[in-house]
Scaffold this motif. Structure first.
Motif, mmCIF file in Angstrom:
data_model
loop_
_atom_site.group_PDB
_atom_site.id
_atom_site.type_symbol
_atom_site.label_atom_id
_atom_site.label_comp_id
_atom_site.label_asym_id
_atom_site.label_seq_id
_atom_site.Cartn_x
_atom_site.Cartn_y
_atom_site.Cartn_z
ATOM 1 N N MET A 6 14.647 -52.280 -8.871
ATOM 2 C CA MET A 6 14.490 -52.276 -7.414
ATOM 3 C C MET A 6 13.722 -53.509 -6.939
ATOM 4 O O MET A 6 14.060 -54.109 -5.913
ATOM 5 N N GLY A 7 12.682 -53.887 -7.677
ATOM 6 C CA GLY A 7 11.924 -55.077 -7.309
ATOM 7 C C GLY A 7 12.775 -56.329 -7.376
ATOM 8 O O GLY A 7 12.684 -57.217 -6.517
ATOM 9 N N HIS A 8 13.623 -56.414 -8.384
ATOM 10 C CA HIS A 8 14.535 -57.550 -8.525
ATOM 11 C C HIS A 8 15.489 -57.616 -7.330
ATOM 12 O O HIS A 8 15.711 -58.690 -6.747
ATOM 13 N N ASN A 9 16.067 -56.467 -6.967
ATOM 14 C CA ASN A 9 17.008 -56.444 -5.845
ATOM 15 C C ASN A 9 16.329 -56.795 -4.528
ATOM 16 O O ASN A 9 16.888 -57.518 -3.693
ATOM 17 N N LEU A 10 15.115 -56.284 -4.326
ATOM 18 C CA LEU A 10 14.378 -56.586 -3.103
ATOM 19 C C LEU A 10 14.006 -58.067 -3.042
ATOM 20 O O LEU A 10 14.105 -58.700 -1.981
#
Length: 324
Positions: free
Chosen positions: A288-292
């Motif tokens: 999720m952090g990567h996508n954000l």
């Protein structure tokens, strides 16, 4: 969205192969199946039959999630096994590569995340059902001929891989992440004998008809390794509280302990499961952090990613709680 879109160059090859499989039958046009996250996925009718086609996107190499031939290999290896999968009917290795498999009627709904309304009792039965499917997958011989399995994943390698992903996320988006990584690294369990892994096993990747699992799909990241890697990830989706602002309650859904019992099938409980439960949460926070980060850097515009920070924080916090 109009899904009746003519596929790129492989379309003629697909239709020719199906015409030979169904002499005299009318072969329909390839239409895009919505919802795919990797490669290109199409539906095509051949007489009274229907197939799903996965192809390498034009101009891209058949690697990673676009390696459709690798996906076809694992489906063929599992054909006729205790793990339900679509049957592969055609493979074309010429670039851009593609393969065709049977269309399986069913729905793949993640109860705590998807908006599709599934009766609570049905969602509960499905979760328990696929826990046993996961057990059967892990009981499958990873040395099956033709599988050409990669080097096995062990807990150390899996932690290192996902630690790199989380480290690439800006610190302000992963509060407590560094401490979590340190605590995971301090007590890495000894690996179990390698099993065949799906990589993203959950209800959202299993087609169900009623309460029955009819096909495990989306094999883009299958591997071989410690079975607790799959199991810890699967258990993560038992509780909507793990996904603040994203998840919703489903009455009667089995909790992690009940799912683990269904998976065990009267066998001893896998050791060190708390570590793997925490690992699964760290992996979700990293994804999720990567996508954000990609959204905020303008690399992939998706305003919906702005809903993720509370869930990222909850994943890290609850992983630390699990580790004590």
């Amino acid at each position: 969205m109009n899904t009746a879109t003519q596929a790129p160059e492989p379309a003629a090859r697909v239709r020719d192969r199906l015409a030979r499989r169904h002499p005299g039958a009318l072969i329909g046009e390839l239409t895009v199946l919505p919802g795919g996250h990797s490669g290109l996925t199409y539906s095509v009718a051949a007489g009274g039959a229907r197939y799903v086609v996965k192809a390498v996107p034009p101009g891209q190499r058949p690697v990673g999630r676009n390696d459709v031939l690798r996906q076809a290999r694992v489906l063929r290896a599992l054909a006729g096994s205790a793990v339900p999968v679509p049957g592969v009917v055609a493979v074309d290795e010429r670039p851009p590569a593609w393969f065709a498999m049977d269309f399986v009627a069913g729905e793949a709904v993640e109860p705590v995340l998807d908006e599709n309304e599934v009766p609570a009792a049905t969602a509960r039965a499905r979760m328990l059902e696929i826990a046993s499917v996961l057990r059967r997958l892990h009981d499958t011989d990873a040395d099956t001929p033709g599988l050409d399995a990669p080097e096995p994943l062990d807990p150390v390698g899996e932690l290192e891989r996902w630690s790199r992903t989380l480290h690439a996320v800006p610190a302000e988006l992963r509060p407590g992440g560094q401490e979590l990584l340190a605590r995971l690294a301090d007590d890495v369990p000894r690996g179990l004998p390698p099993a065949l892994l799906h990589g993203d096993f959950r209800l959202g990747n299993v087609l169900c008809a009623g309460e029955r699992a009819v096909a495990v799909i989306d094999w883009e990241i299958w591997s071989v390794g410690d079975p607790r890697i799959d199991l810890g990830w699967f258990l993560l989706f038992a509780d909507h509280h793990n996904f603040p602002e994203l998840g919703h309650a489903v009455p009667g859904l089995p909790g992690e302990a009940e799912l683990l019992d269904a998976y065990r099938d009267d066998r001893p409980a896998p050791p060190a499961m708390d570590w793997f439960r925490a690992l699964g949460r760290m992996k979700m926070a990293a994804i999720m952090g990567h996508n954000l980060r990609r959204h905020r850097e303008g690399k992939h515009h998706d305003p919906d990613q702005e809903r993720l920070p509370p869930t990222i924080a909850a994943m890290i916090r609850t992983a630390r709680d699990i580790l004590g």
